[in-house]
Design a protein around this motif. Structure first.
Motif, PDB file in Angstrom:
ATOM      1  N   SER A  63      -3.418  30.979  -3.310  1.00  0.00           N
ATOM      2  CA  SER A  63      -2.754  30.049  -3.579  1.00  0.00           C
ATOM      3  C   SER A  63      -1.916  30.190  -5.260  1.00  0.00           C
ATOM      4  N   TRP A  64      -0.485  30.268  -4.833  1.00  0.00           N
ATOM      5  CA  TRP A  64       0.001  29.975  -6.566  1.00  0.00           C
ATOM      6  C   TRP A  64       1.146  29.590  -6.349  1.00  0.00           C
ATOM      7  N   PRO A  65       1.460  29.026  -7.292  1.00  0.00           N
ATOM      8  CA  PRO A  65       0.893  28.710  -8.191  1.00  0.00           C
ATOM      9  C   PRO A  65      -0.281  27.298  -8.250  1.00  0.00           C
ATOM     10  N   ASP A  66      -0.306  26.449  -6.803  1.00  0.00           N
ATOM     11  CA  ASP A  66      -1.038  25.422  -7.271  1.00  0.00           C
ATOM     12  C   ASP A  66      -2.767  25.403  -7.049  1.00  0.00           C
ATOM     13  N   GLN A  67      -3.188  27.086  -7.069  1.00  0.00           N
ATOM     14  CA  GLN A  67      -4.942  27.402  -7.402  1.00  0.00           C
ATOM     15  C   GLN A  67      -5.195  26.595  -6.269  1.00  0.00           C
ATOM     16  N   THR A  68      -4.802  25.395  -5.091  1.00  0.00           N
ATOM     17  CA  THR A  68      -5.763  25.616  -4.051  1.00  0.00           C
ATOM     18  C   THR A  68      -7.173  26.669  -3.787  1.00  0.00           C
ATOM     19  N   VAL A  69      -7.037  27.604  -4.008  1.00  0.00           N
ATOM     20  CA  VAL A  69      -7.667  28.888  -3.689  1.00  0.00           C
ATOM     21  C   VAL A  69      -7.477  29.708  -4.815  1.00  0.00           C
ATOM     22  N   PRO A  70      -8.029  29.687  -5.786  1.00  0.00           N
ATOM     23  CA  PRO A  70      -8.113  30.133  -7.633  1.00  0.00           C
ATOM     24  C   PRO A  70      -7.658  31.892  -6.680  1.00  0.00           C
ATOM     25  N   GLN A  71      -6.983  32.665  -8.075  1.00  0.00           N
ATOM     26  CA  GLN A  71      -6.844  33.762  -7.727  1.00  0.00           C
ATOM     27  C   GLN A  71      -8.043  34.240  -8.643  1.00  0.00           C
ATOM     28  N   GLN A  72      -8.643  35.971  -7.860  1.00  0.00           N
ATOM     29  CA  GLN A  72      -9.990  36.359  -8.015  1.00  0.00           C
ATOM     30  C   GLN A  72     -10.289  37.993  -8.674  1.00  0.00           C
ATOM     31  N   PHE A  73     -10.861  38.082  -9.137  1.00  0.00           N
ATOM     32  CA  PHE A  73     -10.545  39.813  -9.433  1.00  0.00           C
ATOM     33  C   PHE A  73     -11.799  39.720 -10.981  1.00  0.00           C
ATOM     34  N   HIS A  74     -12.032  40.870 -11.326  1.00  0.00           N
ATOM     35  CA  HIS A  74     -13.177  41.251 -12.365  1.00  0.00           C
ATOM     36  C   HIS A  74     -12.167  41.631 -13.150  1.00  0.00           C
ATOM     37  N   LEU A  75     -12.488  42.167 -14.455  1.00  0.00           N
ATOM     38  CA  LEU A  75     -12.666  43.227 -15.400  1.00  0.00           C
ATOM     39  C   LEU A  75     -13.578  43.769 -16.389  1.00  0.00           C
ATOM     40  N   ASP A  76     -13.206  45.333 -16.264  1.00  0.00           N
ATOM     41  CA  ASP A  76     -14.826  46.183 -16.387  1.00  0.00           C
ATOM     42  C   ASP A  76     -14.001  46.162 -18.224  1.00  0.00           C
ATOM     43  N   PHE A  77     -15.004  46.360 -19.109  1.00  0.00           N
ATOM     44  CA  PHE A  77     -14.823  46.809 -20.645  1.00  0.00           C
ATOM     45  C   PHE A  77     -15.933  48.210 -20.728  1.00  0.00           C
ATOM     46  N   ALA A  78     -15.320  48.882 -21.477  1.00  0.00           N
ATOM     47  CA  ALA A  78     -16.383  49.987 -21.780  1.00  0.00           C
ATOM     48  C   ALA A  78     -16.934  49.765 -23.249  1.00  0.00           C
ATOM     49  N   VAL A  79     -18.107  49.732 -23.443  1.00  0.00           N
ATOM     50  CA  VAL A  79     -18.723  49.277 -24.638  1.00  0.00           C
ATOM     51  C   VAL A  79     -19.741  50.936 -24.720  1.00  0.00           C
ATOM     52  N   ASP A  80     -20.469  50.347 -26.466  1.00  0.00           N
ATOM     53  CA  ASP A  80     -20.751  52.566 -26.665  1.00  0.00           C
ATOM     54  C   ASP A  80     -22.477  51.350 -26.246  1.00  0.00           C
ATOM     55  N   ASP A  81     -22.879  50.274 -26.630  1.00  0.00           N
ATOM     56  CA  ASP A  81     -23.609  49.975 -27.125  1.00  0.00           C
ATOM     57  C   ASP A  81     -24.229  48.700 -25.682  1.00  0.00           C
ATOM     58  N   LEU A  82     -24.199  48.484 -25.368  1.00  0.00           N
ATOM     59  CA  LEU A  82     -24.919  47.736 -23.542  1.00  0.00           C
ATOM     60  C   LEU A  82     -25.655  46.214 -24.288  1.00  0.00           C
ATOM     61  N   GLY A 114     -16.253  31.480 -16.591  1.00  0.00           N
ATOM     62  CA  GLY A 114     -16.579  31.216 -15.542  1.00  0.00           C
ATOM     63  C   GLY A 114     -16.316  32.771 -14.371  1.00  0.00           C
ATOM     64  N   HIS A 115     -15.187  33.011 -14.526  1.00  0.00           N
ATOM     65  CA  HIS A 115     -15.288  34.216 -14.131  1.00  0.00           C
ATOM     66  C   HIS A 115     -16.069  35.362 -14.572  1.00  0.00           C
ATOM     67  N   PRO A 116     -16.677  35.990 -13.897  1.00  0.00           N
ATOM     68  CA  PRO A 116     -17.161  37.257 -14.322  1.00  0.00           C
ATOM     69  C   PRO A 116     -16.063  38.293 -14.474  1.00  0.00           C
ATOM     70  N   PHE A 117     -17.318  39.069 -15.648  1.00  0.00           N
ATOM     71  CA  PHE A 117     -16.482  40.542 -15.789  1.00  0.00           C
ATOM     72  C   PHE A 117     -17.946  41.099 -16.379  1.00  0.00           C
ATOM     73  N   CYS A 118     -17.477  42.944 -16.211  1.00  0.00           N
ATOM     74  CA  CYS A 118     -18.829  43.170 -17.000  1.00  0.00           C
ATOM     75  C   CYS A 118     -18.487  44.331 -17.728  1.00  0.00           C
ATOM     76  N   VAL A 119     -19.438  44.532 -18.682  1.00  0.00           N
ATOM     77  CA  VAL A 119     -19.508  45.380 -19.926  1.00  0.00           C
ATOM     78  C   VAL A 119     -20.005  46.904 -18.997  1.00  0.00           C
ATOM     79  N   ILE A 120     -19.701  47.920 -19.289  1.00  0.00           N
ATOM     80  CA  ILE A 120     -19.750  49.385 -18.947  1.00  0.00           C
ATOM     81  C   ILE A 120     -20.580  49.992 -19.991  1.00  0.00           C
ATOM     82  N   ARG A 121     -21.676  51.176 -19.390  1.00  0.00           N
ATOM     83  CA  ARG A 121     -21.625  52.588 -20.664  1.00  0.00           C
ATOM     84  C   ARG A 121     -20.002  53.012 -20.688  1.00  0.00           C
ATOM     85  N   GLY A 122     -19.906  53.310 -21.986  1.00  0.00           N
ATOM     86  CA  GLY A 122     -18.449  54.243 -22.721  1.00  0.00           C
ATOM     87  C   GLY A 122     -18.728  54.614 -21.770  1.00  0.00           C
TER      88      GLY A 122
END
Length: 122
Positions: A63-82, A114-122
């Motif tokens: 629900s936007w913009p009131d956030q009664t039900v928050p927006q949900q997503f996650h981001l993945d970032f590539a890294v050289d060394d986990l 508290g938002h989840p995100f991932c780091v992944i082997r590059g």
């Protein structure tokens, strides 16, 4: 010194991944990922950014913009060394949930809000 992280993928929860992927394909011109299916669909931008859509049981639309039900997503970032990236991110205030589905290939972390995100082997 900041980590050298490059945003690689954005994944959105939704009730119907193929339908949402079709909408974004039409809106962006991104190419369908060949391994898309009914539970996970994806699009690839020419610069390599991946936009994914994953089926979530009982998905409730944000629900936007009131956030009664928050927006949900996650981001993945590539890294050289986990291990190095994880240690640095934890120093910066990230959290690490107990559940790690494939710790040798990626790490699930949470940002300070508290938002989840991932780091992944590059």
């Amino acid at each position: 010194m900041p980590l050298q992280m490059k945003l690689r993928a954005i994944t959105l929860d939704c009730p119907d991944p193929p339908a949402l992927a079709a909408f974004y394909q039409q809106a962006t011109g991104y190419q369908p990922h060949p391994e898309s299916d009914a539970d996970f669909a994806g699009l690839t931008c020419e610069d390599g950014l991946f936009l994914g859509f994953q089926r979530v049981a009982d998905h409730r639309a944000p629900s936007w913009p009131d956030q009664t039900v928050p927006q949900q997503f996650h981001l993945d970032f590539a890294v050289d060394d986990l291990d190095e990236a994880e240690a640095r991110l934890l120093e910066l205030g990230a959290g690490k949930p107990d559940h790690q589905p494939n710790e040798s290939r990626w790490r699930v972390l949470t940002d300070p809000a508290g938002h989840p995100f991932c780091v992944i082997r590059g």
